[in-house]
Design a protein around this motif. Structure first.
Motif, PDB file in Angstrom:
ATOM      1  N   LEU A   1     115.370  -8.034  25.359  1.00  0.00           N
ATOM      2  CA  LEU A   1     114.772  -9.200  24.715  1.00  0.00           C
ATOM      3  C   LEU A   1     113.551  -8.965  23.931  1.00  0.00           C
ATOM      4  N   PRO A   2     113.610  -9.277  22.669  1.00  0.00           N
ATOM      5  CA  PRO A   2     112.354  -8.878  21.949  1.00  0.00           C
ATOM      6  C   PRO A   2     111.174  -9.906  22.446  1.00  0.00           C
ATOM      7  N   ASP A   3     109.986  -9.565  22.190  1.00  0.00           N
ATOM      8  CA  ASP A   3     108.851 -10.606  22.231  1.00  0.00           C
ATOM      9  C   ASP A   3     108.713 -11.036  23.810  1.00  0.00           C
ATOM     10  N   PRO A   4     108.810 -10.074  24.924  1.00  0.00           N
ATOM     11  CA  PRO A   4     108.888 -10.605  26.242  1.00  0.00           C
ATOM     12  C   PRO A   4     107.677 -11.519  26.462  1.00  0.00           C
ATOM     13  N   ASP A   5     106.512 -11.301  25.979  1.00  0.00           N
ATOM     14  CA  ASP A   5     105.356 -12.457  26.208  1.00  0.00           C
ATOM     15  C   ASP A   5     105.793 -13.706  25.909  1.00  0.00           C
ATOM     16  N   SER A   6     106.471 -14.092  24.911  1.00  0.00           N
ATOM     17  CA  SER A   6     106.949 -15.387  24.651  1.00  0.00           C
ATOM     18  C   SER A   6     108.022 -15.696  25.472  1.00  0.00           C
ATOM     19  N   VAL A   7     108.967 -14.895  25.855  1.00  0.00           N
ATOM     20  CA  VAL A   7     110.322 -15.252  26.696  1.00  0.00           C
ATOM     21  C   VAL A   7     109.748 -15.301  28.069  1.00  0.00           C
ATOM     22  N   LEU A   8     108.799 -15.017  28.544  1.00  0.00           N
ATOM     23  CA  LEU A   8     108.249 -15.269  29.909  1.00  0.00           C
ATOM     24  C   LEU A   8     108.036 -16.696  30.109  1.00  0.00           C
ATOM     25  N   LYS A   9     107.203 -17.226  28.879  1.00  0.00           N
ATOM     26  CA  LYS A   9     106.966 -18.608  29.022  1.00  0.00           C
ATOM     27  C   LYS A   9     107.976 -19.495  28.830  1.00  0.00           C
ATOM     28  N   ARG A  10     109.228 -19.086  28.378  1.00  0.00           N
ATOM     29  CA  ARG A  10     110.206 -20.118  28.160  1.00  0.00           C
ATOM     30  C   ARG A  10     111.092 -20.492  29.206  1.00  0.00           C
ATOM     31  N   TYR A  11     111.741 -21.634  29.216  1.00  0.00           N
ATOM     32  CA  TYR A  11     112.581 -22.311  30.134  1.00  0.00           C
ATOM     33  C   TYR A  11     113.961 -22.000  29.658  1.00  0.00           C
ATOM     34  N   ALA A  12     114.812 -22.209  30.446  1.00  0.00           N
ATOM     35  CA  ALA A  12     116.444 -22.074  30.345  1.00  0.00           C
ATOM     36  C   ALA A  12     116.890 -22.655  29.047  1.00  0.00           C
ATOM     37  N   HIS A  13     116.519 -23.953  28.928  1.00  0.00           N
ATOM     38  CA  HIS A  13     116.975 -24.767  27.709  1.00  0.00           C
ATOM     39  C   HIS A  13     116.248 -24.275  26.240  1.00  0.00           C
ATOM     40  N   GLN A  14     115.335 -23.490  26.371  1.00  0.00           N
ATOM     41  CA  GLN A  14     114.674 -22.762  25.233  1.00  0.00           C
ATOM     42  C   GLN A  14     115.166 -21.387  25.033  1.00  0.00           C
ATOM     43  N   LEU A  15     116.378 -21.002  25.534  1.00  0.00           N
ATOM     44  CA  LEU A  15     116.678 -19.699  25.428  1.00  0.00           C
ATOM     45  C   LEU A  15     118.233 -19.937  24.869  1.00  0.00           C
ATOM     46  N   SER A  16     118.766 -19.083  23.799  1.00  0.00           N
ATOM     47  CA  SER A  16     119.916 -19.110  23.456  1.00  0.00           C
ATOM     48  C   SER A  16     120.727 -18.569  24.506  1.00  0.00           C
ATOM     49  N   GLY A  17     122.415 -18.751  24.310  1.00  0.00           N
ATOM     50  CA  GLY A  17     123.095 -18.070  25.243  1.00  0.00           C
ATOM     51  C   GLY A  17     123.019 -16.610  25.749  1.00  0.00           C
ATOM     52  N   GLY A  18     122.855 -15.879  24.315  1.00  0.00           N
ATOM     53  CA  GLY A  18     122.757 -14.363  24.437  1.00  0.00           C
ATOM     54  C   GLY A  18     121.304 -14.091  25.299  1.00  0.00           C
ATOM     55  N   MET A  19     120.476 -14.704  24.990  1.00  0.00           N
ATOM     56  CA  MET A  19     118.863 -14.455  25.491  1.00  0.00           C
ATOM     57  C   MET A  19     119.084 -14.928  27.274  1.00  0.00           C
ATOM     58  N   ALA A  20     119.764 -15.819  27.344  1.00  0.00           N
ATOM     59  CA  ALA A  20     119.599 -16.505  28.844  1.00  0.00           C
ATOM     60  C   ALA A  20     120.513 -15.484  29.474  1.00  0.00           C
ATOM     61  N   GLN A  21     121.718 -14.951  29.053  1.00  0.00           N
ATOM     62  CA  GLN A  21     122.348 -13.894  29.870  1.00  0.00           C
ATOM     63  C   GLN A  21     121.643 -12.509  30.065  1.00  0.00           C
ATOM     64  N   ARG A  22     120.945 -12.130  28.830  1.00  0.00           N
ATOM     65  CA  ARG A  22     119.841 -11.239  29.162  1.00  0.00           C
ATOM     66  C   ARG A  22     118.803 -11.512  30.183  1.00  0.00           C
ATOM     67  N   ALA A  23     118.181 -12.652  30.237  1.00  0.00           N
ATOM     68  CA  ALA A  23     117.194 -13.092  31.239  1.00  0.00           C
ATOM     69  C   ALA A  23     117.894 -13.131  32.423  1.00  0.00           C
ATOM     70  N   MET A  24     119.041 -13.535  32.850  1.00  0.00           N
ATOM     71  CA  MET A  24     119.784 -13.582  33.991  1.00  0.00           C
ATOM     72  C   MET A  24     120.095 -11.899  34.604  1.00  0.00           C
ATOM     73  N   ILE A  25     120.415 -11.069  33.572  1.00  0.00           N
ATOM     74  CA  ILE A  25     120.408  -9.754  33.832  1.00  0.00           C
ATOM     75  C   ILE A  25     119.115  -9.225  34.136  1.00  0.00           C
ATOM     76  N   ALA A  26     118.123  -9.479  33.601  1.00  0.00           N
ATOM     77  CA  ALA A  26     116.902  -9.014  34.048  1.00  0.00           C
ATOM     78  C   ALA A  26     116.493  -9.518  35.583  1.00  0.00           C
ATOM     79  N   LEU A  27     116.683 -10.888  35.707  1.00  0.00           N
ATOM     80  CA  LEU A  27     116.653 -11.309  37.099  1.00  0.00           C
ATOM     81  C   LEU A  27     117.456 -10.342  38.096  1.00  0.00           C
ATOM     82  N   ALA A  28     118.568 -10.200  37.525  1.00  0.00           N
ATOM     83  CA  ALA A  28     119.618  -9.436  38.616  1.00  0.00           C
ATOM     84  C   ALA A  28     119.027  -8.027  38.776  1.00  0.00           C
TER      85      ALA A  28
END
Ligand SMILES: Nc1ncnc2c1ncn2[C@@H]1O[C@H](COP(=O)(O)OP(=O)(O)OP(=O)(O)O)[C@@H](O)[C@H]1O
Ligand code: SF4
Ligand SMILES: [Mg+2]
Length: 336
Positions: A155-182
């Motif tokens: 995920l590029p720009d982790p600073d920005s992604v940290l602040k985002r909520y699920a609805h502010q992510l594209s499907g691909g970004m959300a799956q990457r975020a899910m994988i990061a959580l996993a």
């Protein structure tokens, strides 16, 4: 059905077994009847292996993954079998022990990543919560680790992604975020239920590359559920073909594509050849049986052009037909 997966098969030799499922039977206890949904599943994954489960809708893929993680909710019930994770039978653990294993050593990701992320927490809050519980990291140390995890999943720009909520992510970004959580608990096993199905083709390919990199860099063992033989071909080492709550064939991916032995696998691959390599699996002629009306004998016999009398009365065992290749068919030798 008796478990007949050969413990000495070639794919087991020389490395540690992370997961072994033996004769797993699952029922759904409905008000008027109990329905057998998994009729004795055998499955194994060695450290760093990616094992695919492919099959038509309703064949029991999700129920298998949920049962392995002990996340199956009522009316689902594990009736019998063993789920050995690093040698320990998960079915013997109490709820607290299982929660601890699930949070730290087994993670699961799902088909619809945006819906699977908690909508009221930012990505950063979710990651930091998991890091606090499992690694004791807090404050700045947790933020640094969260950013590393987001960078690790591309995920590029982790600073920005940290602040985002699920609805502010594209499907691909959300799956990457899910994988990061996993990954935040450094699990030994990832259960991925259709991780690419909801994504467009380019993003699907990127997520497959990410899962391959996680295997290469972290030796992460993965069970990947899919409808798509293209995903199996690109991602998996081995594949189990499921039908009506049973595994009908299990083999290294190259063997399944080069010399499928079960009439059902052959039918699926022939349909794939007709419709193109990277599509979802096509239905073959006939209907998947309703599980409450499970056919006697071979579950595939009502759709099988090769069925004989024995197929209608006797359940075929999943037996080793060549090193590392298992087929549940009475006639596999004649049909080879
Ligand atoms: N809550 C439930 N109550 C009753 N039956 C259920 C329940 N959940 C699943 N089943 C049954 O279990 C069977 C297996 O379902 P499962 O979701 O594992 O299939 P699947 O292979 O993952 O299908 P898909 O490809 O559509 O995701 C299905 O026949 C389904 O009807
Ligand atoms: S056991 Fe019989 S019905 Fe089942 S796949 Fe083999 S030949 Fe077909
Ligand atoms: Mg499913």
């Amino acid at each position: 059905m008796h478990c007949s997966l050969d413990l000495d098969s070639v794919h087991r030799k020389g490395s540690a077994e992370v997961l072994r499922v033996e004769d797993l039977r699952v029922e759904f206890c409905l008000p008027d009847e109990d329905i057998l949904v998994l009729a004795g599943i055998d499955l194994a994954a060695m450290a760093g292996q990616i094992v695919g489960i492919v099959g038509e809708s309703g064949s029991g893929k999700t129920v298998t993954a949920l049962s392995i993680a002990r996340l199956l909710a009522p009316p689902g019930r594990i009736a019998s079998g063993r789920v050995l994770f690093l040698g320990q039978d998960l079915l013997g653990l109490d709820a607290a022990q299982m929660r601890s294993i699930r949070g730290s050593q087994i993670s699961m990701i799902f088909q619809n990543p945006r819906a699977s992320l908690n909508p009221v927490f930012s990505v950063g809050k979710m990651l930091k919560e998991v890091l606090k519980v499992h690694s004791g990291l807090q404050g700045r140390a947790a933020t640094i680790r969260a950013k590393e995890l987001l960078a690790d999943v591309g995920l590029p720009d982790p600073d920005s992604v940290l602040k985002r909520y699920a609805h502010q992510l594209s499907g691909g970004m959300a799956q990457r975020a899910m994988i990061a959580l996993a990954l935040s608990s450094s699990p030994a096993l990832l259960l991925a239920d259709e991780p690419t199905t909801a994504l467009d083709v380019t993003i699907q390919h990127q997520i497959i590359q990410l899962l391959l990199r996680l295997r290469q860099e972290h030796n992460l063992t993965q069970i990947v559920i899919t409808h798509n033989f293209g995903v199996i071909a690109e991602l998996c080492d081995r594949v189990a073909v499921m039908y009506a709550g049973s595994i009908l064939e299990e083999a290294p991916v190259a063997k399944i594509f080069d010399s499928p032995g079960h009439p059902y696998t052959r039918g699926l691959l022939a349909a794939r050849a007709r419709v193109g390599r990277h599509t979802e699996i096509e239905n073959i002629p006939g209907q998947v049986p309703e599980l409450k009306n499970r056919p006697d004998g071979c579950p595939f016999h009502p759709r099988c052009a090769h069925a004989r009398d024995i197929c209608r009365v006797k359940v075929p065992r999943l037996e080793q037909t060549a090193p590392g290749h298992h087929i549940a068919c009475h006639r596999w030798q004649e049909l080879a």
